[in-house]
Scaffold this motif. Structure first.
Motif, short mmCIF file in Angstrom:
data_model
loop_
_atom_site.label_atom_id
_atom_site.label_comp_id
_atom_site.label_asym_id
_atom_site.label_seq_id
_atom_site.Cartn_x
_atom_site.Cartn_y
_atom_site.Cartn_z
N ASP A 115 0.85 -1.18 0.00
CA ASP A 115 0.00 0.00 0.00
C ASP A 115 0.90 1.23 0.00
O ASP A 115 1.34 1.69 1.05
CB ASP A 115 -0.91 -0.02 1.23
CG ASP A 115 -1.78 1.22 1.32
OD1 ASP A 115 -1.93 1.90 0.29
OD2 ASP A 115 -2.30 1.51 2.41
N VAL A 116 1.18 1.77 -1.19
CA VAL A 116 2.16 2.83 -1.34
C VAL A 116 1.50 4.09 -1.88
O VAL A 116 0.89 4.07 -2.95
CB VAL A 116 3.31 2.40 -2.28
CG1 VAL A 116 4.33 3.52 -2.42
CG2 VAL A 116 3.96 1.13 -1.78
N ASP A 117 1.61 5.17 -1.14
CA ASP A 117 1.13 6.48 -1.59
C ASP A 117 2.19 7.52 -1.23
O ASP A 117 2.08 8.19 -0.19
CB ASP A 117 -0.21 6.81 -0.94
CG ASP A 117 -0.76 8.15 -1.43
OD1 ASP A 117 -0.18 8.70 -2.40
OD2 ASP A 117 -1.75 8.64 -0.86
N PRO A 118 3.22 7.66 -2.06
CA PRO A 118 4.32 8.58 -1.73
C PRO A 118 3.87 10.03 -1.60
O PRO A 118 4.51 10.81 -0.91
CB PRO A 118 5.31 8.39 -2.87
CG PRO A 118 4.52 7.78 -3.98
CD PRO A 118 3.46 6.97 -3.34
N SER A 119 2.77 10.39 -2.27
CA SER A 119 2.32 11.79 -2.21
C SER A 119 1.92 12.18 -0.80
O SER A 119 2.05 13.35 -0.41
CB SER A 119 1.16 12.01 -3.17
OG SER A 119 0.03 11.22 -2.78
N ALA A 120 1.44 11.21 -0.01
CA ALA A 120 1.03 11.51 1.37
C ALA A 120 2.23 11.94 2.21
O ALA A 120 2.15 12.88 3.01
CB ALA A 120 0.36 10.30 1.99
N ILE A 121 3.36 11.23 2.02
CA ILE A 121 4.57 11.59 2.75
C ILE A 121 5.15 12.90 2.22
O ILE A 121 5.56 13.78 2.99
CB ILE A 121 5.60 10.46 2.66
CG1 ILE A 121 5.12 9.24 3.45
CG2 ILE A 121 6.97 10.92 3.16
CD1 ILE A 121 6.03 8.07 3.40
N ALA A 122 5.15 13.05 0.89
CA ALA A 122 5.70 14.26 0.29
C ALA A 122 4.96 15.51 0.76
O ALA A 122 5.57 16.56 1.00
CB ALA A 122 5.65 14.15 -1.22
N SER A 123 3.64 15.40 0.91
CA SER A 123 2.86 16.57 1.34
C SER A 123 3.20 16.96 2.78
O SER A 123 3.22 18.15 3.12
CB SER A 123 1.36 16.28 1.21
OG SER A 123 0.98 15.22 2.08
#
Length: 604
Positions: free
Chosen positions: A40-48
């Motif tokens: 379950d990978v959502d890099p945009s969540a960390i980047a934000s």
């Protein structure tokens, strides 16, 4: 120059938040792998989240940049050097110094999913993007650094910094730790000096807080006293780590074992080759942190600082050098003995015995400090009966136990010599170059051996049969001395059973808890029947109290049994881990299982 550590404390938040960017500077490397593994990978969540965090500039000369910008620009040294912000430029410099893992020969093997140990053994890791998500949550609001690093390690230790064989042995955790260590020490230098020192003039040192742990442990006679010393020495080193990493964020720990702890620290302007000025700045603070509420001056650390160098591999060589640690502070020992005319405590071998018979320590012929440590350790055991600290519980059916010792000779791994014997070969030309003994690679070596011993401990249950459950014995007490209403809380006693068999127990304030090998006592030549059958209701048993080294146990009184019951969730593995350091492993196991454990270790 007149340096003041308080300036680091005043800028602590800014330095620690910017350090996060160094830890995370390569986090995007593993997004592709996590996606391939179906996570379950959502890099945009960390980047934000990173985009909303703006560390303040302690020098007040840089740009207003977010952690996201620091990460994305700092990971490319060629771009970082053109940044208007010194923190981004510094991450780029530290990236180049720390990441000398890749050989000049660019043609390597294809990408793989496997991660290798420092010694070449490959395995399929289970990388966790969820742990990374959780780690990032601890930098929102008020940074909780220890929580952040705890979850970051769980995520990054299972991800390769480079997926191409044969350089897939350096984890993202090791890479991040190396860059963060170089960055933090250099940033602290700039803040202390109030100016930037960039380019070829930037150098670092290794600060060692050395102790002779094995000697310190060996000066005890009873195992619980040894375990207490081990734990308090670890606490003392933890307090030094907190001092240098967080209170005055000057550097990060880069190595630890039973010989002490090492930090990467800056080279300050005007200091001599031995780091005399830096040592003078830190020595009193380190000694105070080391002794605070822990070792009580029973062991004093030796503080040394290496020569300055700009090359990570040369600094890493310093980790192989053993620094002999001193023992107790003689001035403090002299104070303990002022106006004292009594025997020496046989546990610490330093303080005078407590005055007898006014205290339990006095009756047991030890000092009050050592007696307090015993009680604390027994109290902790009572709260978790799935473990053991008692040699009687570890003994086999014949009443024997064995001490297993294992060692890795890491001397020439830590100084880089053995790392250079590992070759990277171009699959097309056949040309081979040695691997570079980088900080990250050497960290991977000692972390691999440490984790090996820790896994050995976790897997004892595969070879050693579980024991228990323990028994809880309640009854009516009758003390011989009318001044004693109850036994001492969390102290050990012997219940004298038929045939003179002694059952070791711990008084928890309400009842006795067995801390003995019940199968051994029930065996032939002992009771010849289960212990619980002997402890019948209305049976009166003599309670004997240990009185110390060389003395005969004295009768405390009697207990008339009112009930005996098995304690739920008190089954345990009869083994006592003592050390699991990168170099040294020690544990006590039942003698009849010792060879099985050795075979299991050799198989691993």
């Amino acid at each position: 120059m007149n340096y003041d550590l308080q300036v680091l404390a005043d800028n602590c938040d800014a330095l620690l938040l910017a350090e996060v960017a160094a830890w995370l500077h390569d986090w995007q490397k593993v997004i592709g792998l996590w996606k391939q593994l179906g996570g379950d990978v959502d890099p945009s969540a960390i980047a934000s989240i990173l985009a909303d965090l703006y560390p303040s500039d302690p020098l007040q000369i840089g740009a207003n940049v977010s952690i996201k910008e620091m990460v994305e620009q700092g990971k490319d040294p060629s771009k970082a050097k053109h940044s208007s912000d010194w923190r981004i430029r510094l991450i780029g410099v530290c990236h180049g110094i720390a990441h000398v893992d890749k050989p000049e020969e660019k043609r390597l093997g294809s990408n793989c999913h496997e991660l290798a140990t420092a010694f070449g053994y490959e395995y399929r890791p289970q990388p966790s993007f969820g742990q990374l998500r959780q780690a990032v949550q601890y930098i929102v609001g008020s940074l909780r650094r220890k929580k952040f690093l705890h979850h970051l390690q769980k995520s990054f230790a299972n991800a390769a910094g480079d997926r191409r064989r044969p350089i897939n042995e350096v984890t993202l955790w090791s890479w991040g730790a190396s860059v963060a260590a170089f960055y933090k020490a250099a940033a602290a230098k700039f803040v202390l000096e109030g100016k930037l020192t960039e380019g070829d003039d930037l150098k670092w040192r290794i600060l060692r807080v050395a102790v002779d742990g094995l000697r310190f442990y060996s000066q005890t006679v009873r195992l619980p006293d040894l375990m207490a010393r081990r734990d308090m020495l670890n606490v003392a080193l933890d307090q030094v780590q907190t001092l240098l990493e967080e209170t005055y964020p000057l550097g990060n720990e880069v190595y630890r074992d039973e010989t002490g702890i090492a930090f990467l620290v800056p080279d300050l302007e005007g200091d001599d080759e031995n780091g005399t000025f830096l040592k003078g700045l830190l020595e009193a603070e380190i000694r105070f942190a080391f002794n605070r509420d822990t070792v009580a001056d029973e062991i004093m650390p030796r503080i040394t600082i290496s020569q300055a160098d700009a090359h990570g591999s040369k600094l890493a060589d310093e980790l192989a050098r053993l620094v002999p640690g001193p023992q107790a502070d003689p001035q403090q020992v002299a104070q303990w003995w002022q106006n004292e005319a009594t025997d020496i405590c046989p546990v610490c071998g330093l303080r005078p015995q407590a005055e007898a018979p006014r205290t339990k320590a006095g009756r047991r012929k030890v000092c009050a400090v050592c007696e307090g440590r015993r009680a604390d350790r027994a109290k902790a055991w009572v709260s978790d009966l799935t473990t053991t600290i008692w040699t009687d519980e570890v003994a086999d059916i014949n009443g024997r136990l064995a001490l297993l010792v294992g060692q890795f000779d890491l001397t020439h791994w830590l100084d880089g010599t053995m790392v250079k014997t590992l070759l990277v070969t171009d699959p097309q030309s056949g040309n081979a170059v040695p691997k570079n003994p980088s900080f990250a690679r050497i960290r991977r070596v000692w972390e691999t051996t440490k984790h090996f011993w820790e896994k050995v401990q976790r897997d004892f249950g595969n070879v050693i049969l579980p024991a228990g459950p323990r028994l809880k014995v309640s009854g009516t007490l009758q003390a011989r001395d009318k001044k004693d209403k109850t036994p001492g809380s969390y102290h050990t006693y012997d219940l004298v059973l038929p045939r003179g068999v002694k059952l070791s127990v711990v008084w928890d304030g309400q009842c006795f808890i067995t801390c003995d090998n019940l199968n051994y006592l029930a065996g032939k030549g002992q009771l010849d029947r289960p212990v619980h059958e002997v402890l019948q209701k209305e049976t009166t048993l003599t309670i004997k109290e240990p009185v110390g080294y060389g003395g005969k146990n004295k009768v405390w009184g009697n207990v008339t049994v009112t009930s005996v019951a098995e304690i739920p969730d008190s089954t345990y593995t009869p083994a006592i881990p003592i050390l699991a350091e990168p170099r040294t492993f020690m544990t006590l196991v039942p003698a009849d299982r010792a060879l099985g454990v050795v075979k299991d270790i050799k198989a691993k």
